[in-house]
Structure formats: C-alpha cells, structure tokens
Design a protein around this motif. Sequence first.
Motif, short mmCIF file in Angstrom:
data_model
loop_
_atom_site.label_atom_id
_atom_site.label_comp_id
_atom_site.label_asym_id
_atom_site.label_seq_id
_atom_site.Cartn_x
_atom_site.Cartn_y
_atom_site.Cartn_z
N GLU B 302 13.69 -55.75 -23.63
CA GLU B 302 13.64 -54.48 -22.88
C GLU B 302 14.05 -53.30 -23.77
O GLU B 302 13.40 -52.26 -23.78
N ARG B 303 15.15 -53.49 -24.48
CA ARG B 303 15.59 -52.39 -25.36
C ARG B 303 14.54 -52.09 -26.42
O ARG B 303 14.30 -50.96 -26.77
N GLU B 304 13.93 -53.15 -26.92
CA GLU B 304 12.94 -52.94 -27.97
C GLU B 304 11.69 -52.23 -27.44
O GLU B 304 11.17 -51.33 -28.08
N TYR B 305 11.24 -52.62 -26.25
CA TYR B 305 10.01 -51.96 -25.79
C TYR B 305 10.28 -50.54 -25.36
O TYR B 305 9.42 -49.67 -25.47
N GLU B 306 11.52 -50.29 -24.89
CA GLU B 306 11.85 -48.89 -24.61
C GLU B 306 11.83 -48.05 -25.89
O GLU B 306 11.30 -46.94 -25.91
N ALA B 307 12.40 -48.58 -26.94
CA ALA B 307 12.40 -47.85 -28.22
C ALA B 307 10.98 -47.63 -28.72
O ALA B 307 10.63 -46.54 -29.21
N VAL B 308 10.14 -48.65 -28.58
CA VAL B 308 8.75 -48.53 -29.02
C VAL B 308 8.01 -47.49 -28.17
O VAL B 308 7.31 -46.62 -28.70
N GLY B 309 8.19 -47.56 -26.86
CA GLY B 309 7.55 -46.61 -25.96
C GLY B 309 7.96 -45.17 -26.28
O GLY B 309 7.11 -44.27 -26.36
N GLU B 310 9.25 -44.96 -26.50
CA GLU B 310 9.73 -43.62 -26.86
C GLU B 310 9.06 -43.11 -28.13
O GLU B 310 8.64 -41.96 -28.21
N GLN B 311 9.01 -43.97 -29.13
CA GLN B 311 8.39 -43.56 -30.39
C GLN B 311 6.91 -43.23 -30.20
O GLN B 311 6.41 -42.27 -30.78
N CYS B 312 6.21 -44.04 -29.41
CA CYS B 312 4.79 -43.77 -29.18
C CYS B 312 4.62 -42.41 -28.50
O CYS B 312 3.81 -41.59 -28.93
N LEU B 313 5.40 -42.16 -27.46
CA LEU B 313 5.28 -40.90 -26.73
C LEU B 313 5.69 -39.73 -27.63
O LEU B 313 5.05 -38.67 -27.62
N ALA B 314 6.70 -39.91 -28.43
CA ALA B 314 7.13 -38.84 -29.35
C ALA B 314 6.09 -38.56 -30.42
O ALA B 314 6.09 -37.50 -31.03
N ASN B 315 5.20 -39.53 -30.63
CA ASN B 315 4.20 -39.38 -31.68
C ASN B 315 2.79 -39.22 -31.12
O ASN B 315 1.81 -39.54 -31.79
N GLY B 316 2.70 -38.70 -29.87
CA GLY B 316 1.40 -38.28 -29.38
C GLY B 316 0.70 -39.20 -28.42
O GLY B 316 -0.46 -38.95 -28.06
N ALA B 317 1.35 -40.27 -27.97
CA ALA B 317 0.67 -41.15 -27.01
C ALA B 317 0.41 -40.41 -25.70
O ALA B 317 1.25 -39.65 -25.23
#
Lengths: 475, 475
Positions: B302-317
């Motif tokens: 859960e923590r990992e996918y939250e971090a991944v999701g944040e990074q994707c959204l911060a990078n234009g997803a």
Amino acid sequence: MNKTKYNPVTPEIVAELREILGDKYVIFDDAERLEPYSHDEVPNPRYAHMPDALVRPRTAEEISAIVKLANRCMVPITPRGAGSGLSGGAVPIHGGIVLLVDRMNKILDVDRDNMMVVVEPGVVTSEINDAVEEFGLFYAGYPMSLETCYIGGNVAENAGGGKAIKYGVTARYVLGVEVVTPAGEIIEMGGKLVKDVTGYNMVQLMVGSEGTLGIFTKITLKLLPAPRASVDMLCLFETPREAISAVPKLMTEGGVIPTTIEFMDRPSVQAACEYLNETIPYEQAGAMLLITVDGADVQQVEREYEAVGEQCLANGAIEVFVADNSTTSERIWSVRRNIAEAFSIVSPEQCNEDLVVPPAAIAELVDGMEKIAEKYGVAIPSYGHAGDGNLHTRIVKAPDWSMDRWEDTWPGILNELFELTASLGGRCSGEHGIGHKRKKYMPMFVSEGYIELLRSIKRAMDPNNILNPGKIFDV
Amino acid sequence: MNKTKYNPVTPEIVAELREILGDKYVIFDDAERLEPYSHDEVPNPRYAHMPDALVRPRTAEEISAIVKLANRCMVPITPRGAGSGLSGGAVPIHGGIVLLVDRMNKILDVDRDNMMVVVEPGVVTSEINDAVEEFGLFYAGYPMSLETCYIGGNVAENAGGGKAIKYGVTARYVLGVEVVTPAGEIIEMGGKLVKDVTGYNMVQLMVGSEGTLGIFTKITLKLLPAPRASVDMLCLFETPREAISAVPKLMTEGGVIPTTIEFMDRPSVQAACEYLNETIPYEQAGAMLLITVDGADVQQVEREYEAVGEQCLANGAIEVFVADNSTTSERIWSVRRNIAEAFSIVSPEQCNEDLVVPPAAIAELVDGMEKIAEKYGVAIPSYGHAGDGNLHTRIVKAPDWSMDRWEDTWPGILNELFELTASLGGRCSGEHGIGHKRKKYMPMFVSEGYIELLRSIKRAMDPNNILNPGKIFDV
C-alpha cells in the motif's frame, strides 16, 4: 608452467616504460620501494614475490601501450589495486611488472536518472557511496573492507561481503567495463544498460577473472535507492548448530530476506571483545547471529525484525537484542569487523580460509570443523556470512606447538577441511579468490574438464600468458 | 563462413543416431515432421531453414554421444527448446541436426532449505513456479512467455521479462549448470552456491550464449520467498514522453523499485483492446504505464503504490487506476500480453524489434521513433519494459503499400531505428537475442574488437564450429 619463458625487465624496457609514463611513475631497481608490491594481505611470506618494476599509469591508452610492450618483450604484468586481497592475486609470482591503478581514481559520472555511476578502477569503494548518498542512492555490492579496497580489485575478484544475501555480490552491479585486453586492445563491454544480450556476457566473464583476462579502466555500476531505515539485531544461541540451523528458517518460514546474517562462534566473539575491551554478553552463548534488516521505511523494517526475532526464538535463540540506535549498532558491528585483526594478534600463525557451501549445509560444516579441530588439537574458530553459506575459517596454531610441528600439520588439517567442504557440495573460496594461494586445491572442487575450459579461454585471449600468469590455474 | 565445410546427415549417421537414441527419437527424411523445426516465432520465412534430422535425447550421456558423433562427421547441431524464440536462434541455418530437449522435462529437486530448484532444460518455465508455490517460494526470472517457453531456452537466451526492474533477468537466478560442451564433454559449472569464485564465471558465460557454447542438461536456479501481496496500477498520460519521463522518478524520487513498469503507447493498447473486445479507457491517453508493486505484506505494498501514484500524478499522469482485485488485474495484463498477437492480426507484415537503451534515454528513443515513423509514413507502435529501457518496437507495413515497396523500404527504416538506438548508448537486443536475425547489425552497437573476442572464445571452445553455427556472429 615454464618460468623461463619470461624475460626480466631490462633497463631498455624501463626506458620504454618511462617514455610512456614519465620517469616519476616507473619504479625500478629500488627494492625498498618495490617491496610493498610483493605481497597482499596474506600474511605468509611463502606467497610473496618481488616485482622487477612498478608502473602507475593514468589512462587506458598508457595501459594499452604497456601491455603491448610486455607482449613484445615477454614480460608478465600483474595488475594491482589496493593490495587488500586475501589470495595472493596481486602478487607478481613470475616477477615482471606490477601495474598499479592508484592514479586512476576518478568518479567519472554520477548518473542519477539512470541510477548508475561510472568510476575508474582505483576509486576506494566507500567513496562511491559518499558520492551518491546525496541523491538518495547507494552502491550495494561493496565488501567488508570498503574503506580501503579499490573498486577495480572488487570487480577483479568478484568481492562479496556482508550484504550479499539480500543484495548479491559485486557482479550483480557491474553493467559495463572498459578493459585493456591481454593483447593491449581497449574494448568496451556492456554499458548503461539493465538488459543487454548482444553477444556473450563478456562483462560477467571479466568480473572475477582475477586480472588474468584484462585490466579494467572504467567500470559502470548500478545503484539502488538507498534504504531509509535499518535495524541490527544480535541473536544469541547455545550452540553453533542451533544458530546456523535458524538461518534458512528466517527466509523460508519468516518470508524475510535480511540484508545481513553474520555468524560468529564464541571463540571469535571472545577474541574480538578482548581485543576491543567490549562487553557484549558472549559468555552464555556458543554462537551468535548478527542480523540486519533494511527497507524503504521504519514500519517495514519493524515488521521484518519482528518476524526475524520470532523465527530466532522459535528456533532456539536464548535471547535477541535489537540495536535501536547507531551507538549500539556500531558496537556490535565493531566486534564483527575486528575478529580478523583480533585473531592475528592472538596468533600470527594461522591459515585463513573462505569456505562456501550450500547455505543449508553450513551447520554440517560447522559440526565437521569442530571434529577436525578436536582430532588435531587446534582451534578452528569460524565466523562469516552465514546467509550465503560462506564462512571465514582459520586454523590457528596451538600455543604449545613448535613451528615445525605447525608447518608439518596444518596442510593435512586444511586438506581435511577442504574434503569436508567438497563433500557438502562446497568450494574453497566464496569471495576471496583463488589467486595462487588456493590454485593447487582447485581439482578438489571442480573437474579437470572445467579447469581445461578455463585454460582454453585464457589461451584464446592471452596467447602469451602475459596477464597475471599463474593465478587460478596454470596454463 | 564457408557453408560447404559441413557434411549432410547421411543414412549412416542416422543409423548411428538411432543406435544412441532408439529409432523412435530420430526423425529423418520426413519433411512434414521436420518442418516445425525449421523456424521459431520469427514470422518471416527468410529466417527459416530445414534441418536434415531431428533428435530427441533423454540424457546428458546421449547428448554427449551425439555431439561427439557430430564432430567426427562434421555435421552442425542446433539445440532447441520450445521454439518460442524471436531471433532465429533455434533455426538450423546450416542444416544438420536439430537437438530437441523436450524429453528432458523433469524437475529434479525442489530444495526448500537452500531455496533452490534443479531442473532439466525442457521444463516449461511456469511449471517451476507451480512446483515451488506450496513452499512459499517463487522463481523470479521468468519471461512473459512463461506458459509455453522452456527454461533451457530462457537460460540460453538470457530471457528477460516484465519483472526485471526489481528482480533482474534469468541470469541472476542461474547458480549452476550441467553442460555438454561443443566437444561432447559433460561438465558441471557452479552449483548450489550463492557465492563461488573458483575460476571464471563460466555459468554466466554460458547464460545467453544462444546454444553456441554448450547444451544445458541440468540447471540450478535460485528461488525467493514469494511476495505475499501485489497490486497493479494503470497510469494514463497524455503523451508517451510524459509517461516515459515519469519512470525514473518513481525510483529516484519515490524511492520505490516497482516489480514491473510496462509502457504501452495508444496504438498498442488500441490494437489489443480491439482484439480482446476490452474497454480500457485508452481514448483519452496517448500512453499508459502498467505498474506492479509487490512485497512481503499488504501494508508495504500500500505504501509503495501510494508513493508510485503520487509520483505519476506529480509527473503529469491524467489518471491512476488501482486494480485492487484479481479480475481487474487480469483484464489489464491481458491487454499487455495480447499486444503482439493483436498486431500480428492487424498486419502480418512487420519487423519486430527489441531495442534497449539506458532507462533515462527511453523518452528520447520514443520521440525519435515517432519522427522516423512520420518520415516514412509507417506505424511504429511501441510497448515494453520501460523500467529497463527495453522497448518492443515494430515497424508495421502501411496498409496501402505494395509488398515490393515494403520490402524495399523496411530495411532502411530499421537501419535508422538502430542508428538512433546506438546514438543513445543502446543495443539492438535487450532480451530476445541476436540469433541470425540481428547478426549483421552487431557492428552498429559493439566494436569489431569485442566481436573478435567473442569469436576467440567460440573458436577455443568449439574448434569445429559444430554447435549452432552462424548465430550471434560468423566465426
């Protein structure tokens, strides 16, 4: 091998070397300055040999010129890093030229986006982590001697270390090398690539080839995101067998791959504690496991160390200490790191080995070593990387033995130790290398057909047998 | 290479083969039964070639006898697994004998305590995971075609796959092999050892050598504790460049190494969705990342996918979907797995490649590919293992082009694609192999000196050039 096939380094050859490198970087006819390059960290002088000359090149082009000269004049070259090896690998046993890479000590490229670093071979291994730390990255392949060894030597020996169980050894992180071949050609292999199947895996053939197939001039290493949390645990067991038997359970039952699982028997801990004036409660324990878990955050690490602790207690641990601060961690690790030094003071006469067996066979190895120690009346303390099946074992001369008795007896003890190791599917070296120290024992562990394949590759790449001759096998 | 140096398989040779194997396991003079062994999964018939004979040995001893016979009679041998390769590696381009390992299909030893498995080369790769699952273990090195390919072929090609970013490719898991050498000797290399420096890393030299240096008869693989939780995410981006640019950030900024980061551009998703009648919302997105994270427990994941999701959204997803159940996961993965199949129906005329570049250069590669596609008026959709810098790219014949125009044009397009890849420090194959399909392009990516080193090793180990000649390079 016919030693007489090589020529000595003559003043004419030295003149050519000086033309390539400048006077300052060629040492010749100066026994005092050459002596430090006649040995590595193997204490026994029987494994030492003086070079005729020392050269300190700065570039791949200079190395290429030197190697071509050596082929022309039939003079052997022995590449050398920090000289911290434990197999005689950097010792010029046929004389000739020692080629020191200490001036090739630049970190050429910290590539954050690719999570890679490109370094020269003479970089001290710990400097790599110093350089990449600010980017939240780390190089995971380093050995225990990281403060003094060179990365070029690590790659040449395929150095292991304490973190191999989780992170693998040096080889896993080497993605590319620039090499001067035994013929003096400068060749790129691999690159900044995570996957690459364009040809044989020459990079991995070079890694661990002990300087016999090429001299590294650039090394591309993979980095990982640095772990953000880490905890050390000291787990006390009554007997070595109990400690060792718990190791595979941590992974199979606990589902955790610790970063480190170091084993230390009581004599090892005792020697280090006395040397350091440390008061770790070793008296009650026949053996200890030093276990590290690391991960992306504190919660993960907490769950992992709880699982590890449970498995240790379920498998016979007397007590489990968790080092929750850096002072305690450092105290524990200091004991582990100083075992070798402590023993070299207890008795300078010893035979240091680097046995490796299938991880689950390590309890049998420890049991067998105890029996051999008892039979001969010597101490064979052991410690090392239990999670990898890799034990650093030493046969220590009994205090009341004469030197003659020691010299007469230790080869037989070593032979029995190696026979035991071989019978368990093991090998005589997990990470220290063969060099010339362990060369004659190779046939106990691998077939003649296998050694002949190694020879055929060496002959194909180095027909004059110029590069580090007499290491691993005789051609 | 001089093709005439080989002899055809004569009835006398067939008689000897039948003596070794029994009549049943030698096929000769039967074009219909031999035809399936004239090609692999490369669709273009230009890369096919009929064998003279097919043999199906059961043991290393039988293979040894066949290889010795082949050397004596100067008949080439091409080893073959499931024939699922994508480089023509298992195609007998000089005729001779195809040696099929399908009868060597036993899982010999599931060693739970050592977390290893010993298998024969003809085991279907997914069967390994079926066999070790009950022990909470898994084999992490498998490629996407795991349901059909053989482990022997995976090792011969150093197969990659979707999980390489976290788990590495096949090579990382191969600890030991039993090999029949090109001279017909049966040699053990490596073993059940996590560390082993007794000689050159012959195991890793054999891995990825495409059947040119030996035939595997036993393979020892390392296993890992199976992840206990896993989540798939589908991240939609407006452009391929945005999607690709986010990839290194997941690791450097997010501190997470996902198990998988698959890239799919819109044409790829569209083709697969239409093929599957699937309704993934691809219309709005120019590209997608399919990201998997796995770990020891749900909280970590859960923590990992939250971090991944944040990074994707911060990078234009545009949007991030989390597949929190197996049905949704399977739907997404089905799209990814069916892209190749979908395209082969859209247009059977295409050129399938396996480009690999430094991971951070993948955005430049995708940009450049778009320009080349535009210049020539063809489609060059791409998808693949973005986290590894490895893209499966295909040049697809424009629907209105004549076959002549296609045949005249594609080699130039491919050349430009390879030039672009090389200029980014890349290679023409990340995981599919060179075989004979990509052989002539090797000099665009590696030096002549490097290829000459490969040749010298091949000559040393296979002086008669008996084993899979004409692959990777010409001797």
